[in-house]
Design a protein around this motif. Sequence first.
Motif, PDB file in Angstrom:
ATOM      1  N   HIS A 478       0.645  -1.008  -0.364  1.00 29.02           N
ATOM      2  CA  HIS A 478      -0.222   0.039  -0.057  1.00 29.02           C
ATOM      3  C   HIS A 478       0.894   1.584  -0.057  1.00 29.02           C
ATOM      4  CE1 HIS A 478      -3.535   2.717   0.683  1.00 29.02           C
ATOM      5  NE2 HIS A 478      -2.808   3.246   1.979  1.00 29.02           N
ATOM      6  N   ASP A 481       2.166   1.832  -3.735  1.00 33.27           N
ATOM      7  CA  ASP A 481       1.416   2.478  -4.503  1.00 33.27           C
ATOM      8  C   ASP A 481       1.192   3.619  -3.906  1.00 33.27           C
ATOM      9  OD1 ASP A 481      -0.484   1.461  -6.577  1.00 33.27           O
ATOM     10  OD2 ASP A 481      -2.321   1.646  -5.116  1.00 33.27           O
ATOM     11  N   ASN A 486       0.251   2.891  -9.019  1.00 36.84           N
ATOM     12  CA  ASN A 486       0.373   0.991 -10.526  1.00 36.84           C
ATOM     13  C   ASN A 486       1.584   0.973 -11.300  1.00 36.84           C
ATOM     14  OD1 ASN A 486      -2.310   1.599 -10.800  1.00 36.84           O
ATOM     15  ND2 ASN A 486      -2.383   3.429 -12.269  1.00 36.84           N
ATOM     16  N   ALA A 492      -1.031  -6.418  -7.090  1.00 36.64           N
ATOM     17  CA  ALA A 492      -2.411  -5.668  -6.999  1.00 36.64           C
ATOM     18  C   ALA A 492      -2.501  -6.465  -6.614  1.00 36.64           C
ATOM     19  CB  ALA A 492      -1.908  -4.949  -8.462  1.00 36.64           C
ATOM     20  N   ASP A 493      -3.166  -7.938  -6.913  1.00 41.30           N
ATOM     21  CA  ASP A 493      -4.024  -8.773  -6.564  1.00 41.30           C
ATOM     22  C   ASP A 493      -4.010  -9.025  -4.905  1.00 41.30           C
ATOM     23  OD1 ASP A 493      -4.687  -8.496  -9.278  1.00 41.30           O
ATOM     24  OD2 ASP A 493      -3.485 -11.109  -9.328  1.00 41.30           O
ATOM     25  N   ARG A 496      -5.235  -5.319  -3.194  1.00 33.98           N
ATOM     26  CA  ARG A 496      -6.814  -4.733  -3.566  1.00 33.98           C
ATOM     27  C   ARG A 496      -7.935  -5.803  -2.273  1.00 33.98           C
ATOM     28  NH1 ARG A 496      -6.920  -7.395  -7.862  1.00 33.98           N
ATOM     29  NH2 ARG A 496      -6.325  -5.522  -9.270  1.00 33.98           N
ATOM     30  N   SER A 497      -7.626  -6.847  -2.687  1.00 39.77           N
ATOM     31  CA  SER A 497      -8.271  -8.056  -1.730  1.00 39.77           C
ATOM     32  C   SER A 497      -7.756  -7.582  -0.484  1.00 39.77           C
ATOM     33  CB  SER A 497      -7.791  -9.536  -1.301  1.00 39.77           C
ATOM     34  OG  SER A 497      -6.282  -9.863  -1.079  1.00 39.77           O
ATOM     35  N   ARG A 499      -7.108  -4.236   0.963  1.00 38.51           N
ATOM     36  CA  ARG A 499      -7.224  -3.311   1.666  1.00 38.51           C
ATOM     37  C   ARG A 499      -9.078  -3.566   1.892  1.00 38.51           C
ATOM     38  NH1 ARG A 499      -5.185   0.798  -3.553  1.00 38.51           N
ATOM     39  NH2 ARG A 499      -3.021   1.229  -2.686  1.00 38.51           N
ATOM     40  N   GLU A 500      -9.779  -4.633   0.702  1.00 39.92           N
ATOM     41  CA  GLU A 500     -10.679  -4.886   1.647  1.00 39.92           C
ATOM     42  C   GLU A 500     -11.412  -5.572   3.119  1.00 39.92           C
ATOM     43  OE1 GLU A 500     -12.137  -6.834  -1.275  1.00 39.92           O
ATOM     44  OE2 GLU A 500     -12.692  -5.334  -3.135  1.00 39.92           O
TER      45      GLU A 500
END
Length: 835
Positions: A478, A481, A486, A492-493, A496-497, A499-500
Motif C-alpha cells: 500500500h 502504491d 500503479n 496489485a491482486d 486489492r483484497s 485493502r478490503e
Amino acid sequence: MAVASEEREVLVRFCAGLKQLREDAGLPLGEFSDRMNLALQGRTLSPGRANEIERGVKIRKAPDWSLVAAWVGVCHTAARERRRPVSVTTDPAFWKAEHSRLTEELERAKPSGGSGHQVPRQLGPAPTHFTGREHEVRLLANLLAAQGTLPQHATGMVVVSGMAGVGKTGLVLHWSHTASPQFPDGQLFRDLRGYAPDEKPLSPSEVLADWLKDVWGVDRVPDGLDARVSLFRSRIAGKRMLLVLDNAVTADQVRPLLPATESCFVIVTSRDRLDGLLAEGASPMSLGLLSPTEAKALLRKVIGERVDADEPAAAALAKLCAYLPLALRVAGSRAAADPDVSVAALVRQLADERRRLRRLGNPDDPRTNVRAVFSWSYRGLPEEAQRMFRLLSLHPAAGHTAEPFTIAALVGVDIDTAAEQIDLLRRRFLVTGANGRVGMHDLLRLYARELLEQQESTSDSRVALDRLVHAYYGCVNHAFDRQNHNNPMVDADYLRSWRERDPAGVEAVDAASSPTGWFAAEHANLVALVQAAAEAELEPTPRLATSLFYFLEIGSHLADWHRVEEIASRMATARSDRARSLRNRGRLAMIGVLAEQERLRDEDDARPAPPEACDQAISLLERSRDLYHAEYLEHGRRQDRAGEGTTLRELADAYRLEVDPTAPGRTIRKAIEAYQAAEEVYAELGNENGLASLRLALGMAYAINGQFGEAEQCFRASLAYGGLLNDQGRARHGRLKGFSLRRLADLHRDQGQLGSAVGFYNECVEAFLQDVNDPVSRARALAARGRVQDELGDGAAGRHSLVEAYDLLTRRPLGVDDPEAKVVASWLSRLDSDA
C-alpha cells in the motif's frame, strides 16, 4: 523546664532540616557563617554555633524567627548561584509555618513520663546506592512546596508509577528521609502488597486498624470500613504528617487511606497509573529507566573501582540490564560478592538471552529476582491481555516501537480490542508507548518469550507470526502504491483484497506523513521480521523480503537490502518469487554503477563504469526476464507481465551503463532495443508512471547514440508527466521532473546550445529545492550550471553557482574531503586562475 522527649525530637528534626538546606546549597560552615553575619546585620553566628543548631544540641527552644529567615534566605541565594537542586523547600512561608508549629509544640512540652504516644517513624531504610533521579527529587520538593496553594481540606498527593524494578520505592524512601524534618508529626509507611509473592493485597480496613492501634493507641477499633475511615481522619486532622502508600494495586485500595486535611502529604507508588486518583487531583510522576551514565554510576557504587578499570564492559553490562535499577543492582551485587569476577566476565554470562533472566536474580529472594518481580505484574492481567503480552515477544520491534494495527494482526483481534488490551498493558507498564506506537522493555520481552514457549504451541506461534507477515506485506504494498501509483512491482491482486480485509492497516499507513515516513518508522521492524519469518520457514517470507526493495534503495539502506535479498534468494521456490528475487538482486548489483553515473567528475574521468561493471546484474536480470516470461505464458497473469516489463527496463539500464561513451557501438543499440521492448509492455499495461520513467532512461540511451532529436523528445515527455501538480501545487513526481530537466540541460550543453542549457539548469535547481528536497542533486545541477555560465563568459555567475554547489556538498559527512566537493574545488581553482 526540661523539654519532653517527643518535643525534643521535633526540635532536632527542625534543626536537621536547616542542616540539609545548607548542605544542599553547597555551603561549608565557614562560608555559611560569613554569609549569615552579613544577612543578620550586626548579629553574628559563628561556625561552631551553627553546628550546634544543626545538631539540635545545647538549645532548649526554637531558634528565633529572624535567624531562621536569614538562614533560609542565604541558602536559597547560594543554591541559585550554584544552580544546585535542593531537597528541602526554601519557601519562607513554609518555614514560618513550621517555626510557629515548633514554637507551639515546645510551649506545650511535658515531662518525658507523660501519657503522649511516640511520634510514628515508619519509613524503611533509605536505599544505600541511590543514584540519579535529580529531576524527580526536585519535583517532589516542588510539589510539597506548592501544597499551600491547595484548597482547604485538600491533601497533597503524588502517584509515582513505573514498571517493576524501576526504583519507585527507593526514590520515595530516599526523598522521604531527606524531607522528614518537614513532617514533625511523623511519617506513616505501608506496603499495600498490590504486587507481591503469594500474598493478597492488603485491604484498606486492615491498614486502618493497624494505624489506629499502633499510632494512636485505639484499644477498641470500630468494625466496618466507614467507621475506621472516620476515626482515622479525626485523629490525623491538623497533623503535619507524610503518608507513603507503597505498592498499591487500585485507586479503591488507596482512597480510604487518604486524610482530609491540607497539612498532610501523601505519596503512592504503583505499577499501575491509577488513573482514578489522577482524575481526582493527584499529581502524576512516571518513573523511567536510568540513563546510560546513571546506570554506570549505580554499578560503580555497587561494584566499586572495577567499573572504572573496564568502562566499555561496564557500559555493556548496563545495556544488558536494559538500564533497569533492579537488574543493575542484582548484576552488580554478583560482581561485588566475588572480587575475582571481572565486569567483562559478567557481561559474557549475561550475553546469552535465554539465560539472562535466570542470572538476574536469586530464587531464594523473590524481591531481588527480576523474573519473579515481573511475574507479579503479569499474573493480575485478564487472560486476553496475558496472551497479547506473550505474543508481543514474537513482534520484531526489539529496541523499536510498533504500530497498534500490526499488534492486532499478530494477536488476531480487531483494532479496537487490541487498543483496549494495549492500554491495560501500558497502565501496568508492561509495554511503553508514545506517539501512538507501542514498545516493550528488553528484559520484559525476554520474560514474555519465556512465557510464550511455556504456554503457546509452536504451531500457534507460527500462525501468529504468519498473520503479522501478511499484515506487513499489505502495508508495504500500500505504501509503495501510494508512492508510485500503479507501479508494476506492486502486488496489485494481493493489495486489492488486503485493502478490503484490513482497513485499519490502510489507515495506519495513510496516517503517516508520507509513505517514506511510514517506512522510516517501520524499517527496522520489517528487516527483523524477514529474518524471523525465515527462521520460522514461513511461506510468504520471500514475497515480504522482495517487497522492500524500493524503500531500501531510495533510503540507501544497502546493507539491509543485501540481507533481505539473500534470504529471499535462499527461500524462494515458486517461479514468480524466484523471478522477483533475481530482478531485485540484479538491480542491487548495479546500484553502485547507477550512483556513479550521477557523480561529478573531471574531464579525464569521463567513463562512469568499466565495461564489465554490470555483468553480474545482466546475468541475474536475463534469468529473471526469462522466468517472468515463462510465468506469463503459462498463467497469463498481469503481474507476471508487469514483472517482465520492469526487468526489461532494468536490463536496458545495465546495458546502457556498460557502454563506452566514446564508442557506443552495438551495446547501446542493445540497450535501446531492451528499452523499446519494455516500453511496449508498459503501454500494453497502461502504466503511465513506468512509461515516463522509462522514457527518461531511453532518452539517455538515444543521446549516447547521437540521436539527439529522439533524446529531447523522450526527455520532454518525461518532464510533462513529472511536472503534473498535486493538491499542494508541487510536482507530483518531483524527482522525475528534476532529472528530466537535468537531462535536457545536459543535452543542450552537449549540442552547444549553452543559453537554453542554463535555463534548464535554473529550472532543475529550483525543482530539487521546491518539488523534492534533494540537496546533492541540486548541488550537481549548480556545478554543471556554473561551468556553462563560465563558458558563456559570465565568470562571476559561474563562480557563484560553483560556490553554492561546494557549500552543499561539504555538508555531507566527509565535509571538505567529499570527493565531489574536491572536484568542484578544483573547478573553482581553475576558474580563479583563468580570471
